[in-house]
Motif scaffolding. Structure first.
Motif, PDB file in Angstrom:
ATOM      1  N   LEU A 245      51.788  86.403  69.995  1.00 48.67           N
ATOM      2  CA  LEU A 245      51.636  87.569  69.115  1.00 48.67           C
ATOM      3  C   LEU A 245      52.216  88.819  69.760  1.00 48.67           C
ATOM      4  O   LEU A 245      52.885  89.622  69.097  1.00 48.67           O
ATOM      5  CB  LEU A 245      50.162  87.781  68.776  1.00 48.67           C
ATOM      6  N   ALA A 246      51.958  88.992  71.037  1.00 46.87           N
ATOM      7  CA  ALA A 246      52.493  90.164  71.727  1.00 46.87           C
ATOM      8  C   ALA A 246      54.019  90.124  71.752  1.00 46.87           C
ATOM      9  O   ALA A 246      54.680  91.157  71.546  1.00 46.87           O
ATOM     10  CB  ALA A 246      51.941  90.227  73.150  1.00 46.87           C
ATOM     11  N   LYS A 247      54.582  88.959  71.960  1.00 47.92           N
ATOM     12  CA  LYS A 247      56.041  88.825  72.007  1.00 47.92           C
ATOM     13  C   LYS A 247      56.665  89.102  70.646  1.00 47.92           C
ATOM     14  O   LYS A 247      57.789  89.620  70.545  1.00 47.92           O
ATOM     15  CB  LYS A 247      56.417  87.428  72.488  1.00 47.92           C
ATOM     16  N   LEU A 248      55.918  88.765  69.570  1.00 52.98           N
ATOM     17  CA  LEU A 248      56.430  88.992  68.221  1.00 52.98           C
ATOM     18  C   LEU A 248      56.215  90.427  67.743  1.00 52.98           C
ATOM     19  O   LEU A 248      56.585  90.762  66.616  1.00 52.98           O
ATOM     20  CB  LEU A 248      55.768  88.015  67.246  1.00 52.98           C
ATOM     21  N   GLY A 249      55.603  91.255  68.576  1.00 53.08           N
ATOM     22  CA  GLY A 249      55.464  92.665  68.242  1.00 53.08           C
ATOM     23  C   GLY A 249      54.137  93.054  67.624  1.00 53.08           C
ATOM     24  O   GLY A 249      54.006  94.181  67.109  1.00 53.08           O
ATOM     25  N   ALA A 250      53.136  92.202  67.653  1.00 53.01           N
ATOM     26  CA  ALA A 250      51.830  92.554  67.094  1.00 53.01           C
ATOM     27  C   ALA A 250      51.178  93.620  67.962  1.00 53.01           C
ATOM     28  O   ALA A 250      51.349  93.648  69.184  1.00 53.01           O
ATOM     29  CB  ALA A 250      50.951  91.311  67.017  1.00 53.01           C
ATOM     30  N   ASP A 251      50.402  94.493  67.315  1.00 54.46           N
ATOM     31  CA  ASP A 251      49.715  95.522  68.098  1.00 54.46           C
ATOM     32  C   ASP A 251      48.465  94.933  68.753  1.00 54.46           C
ATOM     33  O   ASP A 251      48.069  93.800  68.502  1.00 54.46           O
ATOM     34  CB  ASP A 251      49.373  96.734  67.244  1.00 54.46           C
ATOM     35  N   GLY A 252      47.826  95.750  69.580  1.00 51.83           N
ATOM     36  CA  GLY A 252      46.699  95.267  70.362  1.00 51.83           C
ATOM     37  C   GLY A 252      45.535  94.762  69.543  1.00 51.83           C
ATOM     38  O   GLY A 252      44.912  93.746  69.880  1.00 51.83           O
ATOM     39  N   SER A 253      45.239  95.445  68.451  1.00 51.55           N
ATOM     40  CA  SER A 253      44.089  95.034  67.639  1.00 51.55           C
ATOM     41  C   SER A 253      44.334  93.693  66.962  1.00 51.55           C
ATOM     42  O   SER A 253      43.413  92.876  66.835  1.00 51.55           O
ATOM     43  CB  SER A 253      43.768  96.107  66.594  1.00 51.55           C
ATOM     44  N   GLU A 254      45.571  93.435  66.536  1.00 51.76           N
ATOM     45  CA  GLU A 254      45.868  92.146  65.918  1.00 51.76           C
ATOM     46  C   GLU A 254      45.813  91.024  66.948  1.00 51.76           C
ATOM     47  O   GLU A 254      45.278  89.938  66.676  1.00 51.76           O
ATOM     48  CB  GLU A 254      47.248  92.163  65.256  1.00 51.76           C
ATOM     49  N   VAL A 255      46.343  91.278  68.129  1.00 50.28           N
ATOM     50  CA  VAL A 255      46.289  90.275  69.191  1.00 50.28           C
ATOM     51  C   VAL A 255      44.836  89.974  69.549  1.00 50.28           C
ATOM     52  O   VAL A 255      44.421  88.805  69.643  1.00 50.28           O
ATOM     53  CB  VAL A 255      47.056  90.766  70.437  1.00 50.28           C
TER      54      VAL A 255
END
Length: 579
Positions: A245-255
């Motif tokens: 998720l982090a690599k795909l650009g998700a923000d912290g709350s989504e991760v």
């Protein structure tokens, strides 16, 4: 519009109260829209996916399950290649329903609780367990589930239908897979749910539908209480989800939200199991160190070099395909910026090193067993399926390579099963297939006797001659095979009835409570330790009623004095026998 405190118009006053709330609501709606637009995953909406084919999935499940039950019946009932660990779990399941009193506590702490609880419905009808039909069913159902999920994963990877079926057949006929799928082994219970979880993760990565992550989390919660080793892949999968998720650009709350949502079911069941261990044993983490394997031996000691050598041997003979799949997964992950490929490589590497790790941490009583190659084999297949998906135009080539590799591994692994150093019933399985001769009385590579003739004979004598409930004192930790095959656990006073304390009090003065004692002669039996002469049939105070090589049934006369003095007859007793 913003109202001032000086406004006196009633309508204007109403605006003063409502307008700020309306502005906040509108701002919240806009923020929510922006938030959803920024999400990497799909929320509250279905995304394009493969067409559902319930009839195909059902056919895969029923076909493989039926085949493994049929083959397992031949292997277990005809060839007598049966693991005593399975008999122990089935006897515990039988005691859940038919002990006197029936108790859920029969699950015990020797095995992960769901390894027994999930097969307990097989014991509702004692004839199913006592005839040993339940043994192959106990693993075949979960092997069928594994095949169903693998088929769905291959569909998502766009493998052609004939190639999918060929790959499933090649895997299903792998001798190691075949033995544990049809022999009742508990390994396939947790393996099936780990494969379900991996199927969910692959579907999530392809569709971006967060519901598949939740499905994977639920699957891991079942796997965790079916086999504690699955926790390793649970932790790595949680890290994988956050990393992707982090690599795909998700923000912290989504991760954070997605990872926590995945982890909560497993964290909850593990916390609950720790609480049970704390309440009942005063040791919240006893489940980590106390789990055992019936038939497990002394793990011995291993040097680092020996662990490395044995790990390479395990992969070479149990899952040689891993030597190719692992570097390809890592290469595809790095060269093509494919995070799922890279993480599947990590999961496969974990499967390879976990047997040695469990030895190093003293977490196993059956080290470096050949069955440890099963997770390696399945993660290799899952990794190859994803490589085929990532190969695009070379999908067909990768699919054919998978089938060829699996087919070549069949004779290779079969030959290795005959001589592999650390094993359970692999050599006897190979001998049964090669010779078509019953393995009753044969010896395993570790020196244990194969077969259930003694259990069947003793059980038949008991059911034919003894009818009074709670008339036979026994240590069910050693005589579970006999108890299972009688189908009558209520005949026995065992350690589950009222726990170890009251059982030991009865064992100290059995004449007040029972008419017979059933002892195991192979060591470890608490009754045999208390009455060693009775175990070898030389105690004149406890006349031998029936005996085999493994078991001895002795009578307990009413005036038996455990401290020594007794005017007992050495003739065979019939106390408690059916009249």
């Amino acid at each position: 519009m913003t109202a001032t405190p000086e406004t006196t118009n009633p309508e204007a006053a109403e605006v003063t109260l409502v307008a700020p709330d309306a502005d906040k609501a509108a701002a919240h709606i806009e923020a929510s829209k922006a938030r959803r637009a920024s999400l990497v995953q799909s929320i509250h909406r279905r995304t394009p996916d493969i067409t559902r084919r319930p009839w195909e999935s059902l056919a895969i499940f029923v076909g493989f399950t039926g085949f493994y039950i049929w083959f397992g019946y031949w292997l277990v009932v005809k060839m007598h290649v049966v693991g005593f660990e399975t008999l122990d779990r089935l006897n515990r399941a039988l005691m859940i329903w038919h002990n006197d009193p029936a108790k859920l506590s029969a699950l015990g702490f020797d095995y992960p609780p769901l390894a027994t609880l999930l097969i307990s419905p097989l014991a509702i009808f004692p004839a199913v367990t006592s005839s040993l039909w339940a043994v192959p069913i106990a693993s075949a159902v979960f092997a069928g589930l594994t095949m169903l999920v693998l088929n769905t994963m291959m569909r998502r990877a766009q493998l052609l239908t004939p190639l999918r079926y060929a790959a499933l057949l090649a895997l299903g006929l792998n001798p190691l897979f075949l033995l544990y799928a049809s022999g009742g082994a508990r390994q396939f219970i947790w393996i099936a749910f780990v494969v379900v979880a991996m199927g969910g993760i692959m579907a999530w990565y392809i569709t971006a539908d967060v519901r598949f992550v939740m499905l994977a989390g639920l699957a891991f919660s079942v796997a965790a209480l079916s086999g504690y080793g699955s926790l390793l892949w649970f932790v790595l999968t949680a890290l994988m989800i956050g990393s992707i998720l982090a690599k795909l650009g998700a923000d912290g709350s989504e991760v954070e939200g997605t990872t926590v949502g995945f982890a909560v079911p497993t964290a909850y069941v593990i916390a609950l199991w720790c609480v049970f261990n704390l309440i009942l044993l005063s040791k919240p983490f006893y489940w980590i160190s106390g789990a055992s394997d019936a038939g497990g031996g002394d793990p011995g000691t291993f040097t680092g070099v020996e662990l490395l050598h044995d790990t390479l041997s395990l992969v070479l003979y149990g899952a040689p395909i891993a030597f190719v799949v692992l570097p390809v997964l890592i290469f595809v992950g790095i060269a093509r910026n494919n995070p799922l490929s890279l993480w599947l490589g990590v999961l496969l590497a974990a499967a390879i090193v976990s047997p040695a790790l469990s030895v190093a941490l003293h977490l196993t009583d059956s080290p470096m067993q050949m069955r440890n190659a099963l997770p390696i084999l399945l993660f290799s297949v899952i990794g190859t399926v994803w490589i085929a998906r990532s190969a695009e135009s070379n999908n067909l080539l990768v699919s054919i390579a998978l089938i060829v590799a699996l087919l070549l591994s069949i004779p290779w692994t079969f030959q290795a099963m005959k001589t592999y150093r650390y094993q359970n019933l692999e050599s006897n399985f190979a001998a049964a297939i090669s010779t078509r001769d019953s393995q009753e009385g044969a010896t395993t590579a570790s020196g244990s006797k194969v077969g259930v003739r003694d259990e069947q004979a003793t059980a038949e004598y008991i059911t034919s001659n003894i009818t009074n409930p709670n008339s036979i004192l026994t240590d069910n930790a050693q005589t579970y095979g006999v108890m299972l095959m009688t189908g009558r656990p209520d005949l026995f006073v065992d350690r589950v009835d009222k726990s170890d304390g009251p059982w030991k009090a009865i064992a100290a003065d059995p004449a007040q409570y029972v008419d017979y004692m059933l002892l195991f002669t192979g060591g470890g039996d608490l009754l045999a330790q208390t009455y060693p002469n009775a175990a070898d049939g030389s105690d004149p105070r406890l006349p031998v009623i029936y005996r085999t090589d493994r078991y001895v049934l002795v009578g307990v006369p009413a005036n038996f004095d455990p401290d020594g003095g007794s005017s007992l007859s050495t003739q065979t007793s019939t106390n408690g026998a059916s009249q």
